[in-house]
Design an enzyme around this catalytic site. Structure first.
Site, PDB file in Angstrom:
ATOM      1  N   LYS A 148      51.218  84.762 -14.347  1.00 48.72           N
ATOM      2  CA  LYS A 148      51.206  86.037 -15.051  1.00 48.72           C
ATOM      3  C   LYS A 148      52.606  86.613 -15.182  1.00 48.72           C
ATOM      4  O   LYS A 148      53.009  87.067 -16.263  1.00 48.72           O
ATOM      5  CB  LYS A 148      50.294  87.054 -14.357  1.00 48.72           C
ATOM      6  CG  LYS A 148      50.238  88.404 -15.074  1.00 48.72           C
ATOM      7  CD  LYS A 148      49.218  89.336 -14.469  1.00 48.72           C
ATOM      8  CE  LYS A 148      49.664  89.849 -13.121  1.00 48.72           C
ATOM      9  NZ  LYS A 148      50.839  90.783 -13.258  1.00 48.72           N
ATOM     10  N   ASP A 166      46.287  90.516 -16.948  1.00 48.66           N
ATOM     11  CA  ASP A 166      46.209  91.335 -15.743  1.00 48.66           C
ATOM     12  C   ASP A 166      44.775  91.841 -15.567  1.00 48.66           C
ATOM     13  O   ASP A 166      43.868  91.428 -16.285  1.00 48.66           O
ATOM     14  CB  ASP A 166      47.211  92.493 -15.810  1.00 48.66           C
ATOM     15  CG  ASP A 166      46.829  93.543 -16.849  1.00 48.66           C
ATOM     16  OD1 ASP A 166      45.915  93.284 -17.672  1.00 48.66           O
ATOM     17  OD2 ASP A 166      47.438  94.626 -16.845  1.00 48.66           O
TER      18      ASP A 166
END
Length: 247
Positions: A148, A166
């Site tokens: 991420k 997220d």
């Protein structure tokens, strides 16, 4: 991915949300609807960008590492003094773990984050001449950096068509039918495949803002959502809750 000290906010932080996500509730949004959904968001958030405050790619990288299990607001407050004292990898590595920790004690997992940021800065100096690398493999090899975080840096700093999933994006992708998936990697893959390519890079910010401020975890505000027309959530709250009377 959770190392001996700290995860960067990727699978090990986001994935537990799958236990409560409705991956079987809504149907999968059609590609035509996805395009309309994203086009509507592009009009609502035409100038969307990261809410983290940074001046260069190095500060972006550090900020994203620090943002795991912490709000952007808290990170910005912590990094203001940190970046003033240490604006580059060399000066931040010289601060060391304790010096970094002194600035970030107000955010979650601060001990582990200080440890990883100190190591990260030293590795940037030792392996990359103090520059933030622009390829995924090199980024993910840095302490505290997982998929991420790498996706955010590649997207924001290097204009690559990546999707950083997220908690907000994972939740609304499942809730709306935009890109249902049991884990963040599946959701990321589906988003990349389903969002029109020309919209992919900025859509990361559009979706975060939608999830953070409208399609919230506990009380989604569907009654003023700009994309409710295409949302397949069967439990949309299309009217606001009654205003509590003040006695």
């Amino acid at each position: 991915m959770l190392s001996a000290f700290f995860c960067d906010g990727d699978d090990d932080i986001v994935a537990p949300s799958t236990r409560n996500a409705r991956t079987t509730g809504p149907k999968i949004m059609s590609r035509t609807a996805v395009k309309s959904f994203m086009t509507a968001l592009s009009h609502i958030y035409p100038d969307a960008e990261s809410e983290l405050i940074f001046r260069n790619t190095f500060e972006l990288l550090v900020s994203v590492v620090l943002s795991a299990q912490a709000t952007d607001k808290s990170v910005n407050k912590a990094t203001k003094g940190l970046f003033e004292e240490a604006p580059d990898p060399r000066t931040m590595a010289a601060l060391g773990e304790e010096g970094i920790a002194r600035h970030i004690r107000t955010i979650g997992l601060w001990r582990a984050k200080a440890h990883n940021v100190a190591l990260l800065c030293q590795q940037l100096l030792d392996r990359h001449q103090g520059e933030v690398p622009s390829d995924r493999a090199s980024l993910e090899a840095l302490p505290g950096v997982g998929r991420k975080t790498a996706n955010v840096v590649l997207n924001v700093a290097f204009d690559q068509d990546t999707m950083a999933v997220d908690t907000h994006i994972f939740r609304l992708s499942n809730r709306t039918g935009l890109a249902p998936g049991k884990n963040v990697r599946v959701v990321e893959k589906e988003l990349v495949a389903r969002i029109p390519k020309k919209m992919l890079r900025p859509s990361h910010h559009w979706l975060i803002l939608l999830g953070r401020y409208i399609c919230k975890a506990r009380s989604p505000e569907c009654w003023h959502c700009p994309v409710t027309e295409w949302c397949l959530n069967p439990d949309k709250a299309l009217t606001p809750p009654p205003t509590k009377k003040i006695r």
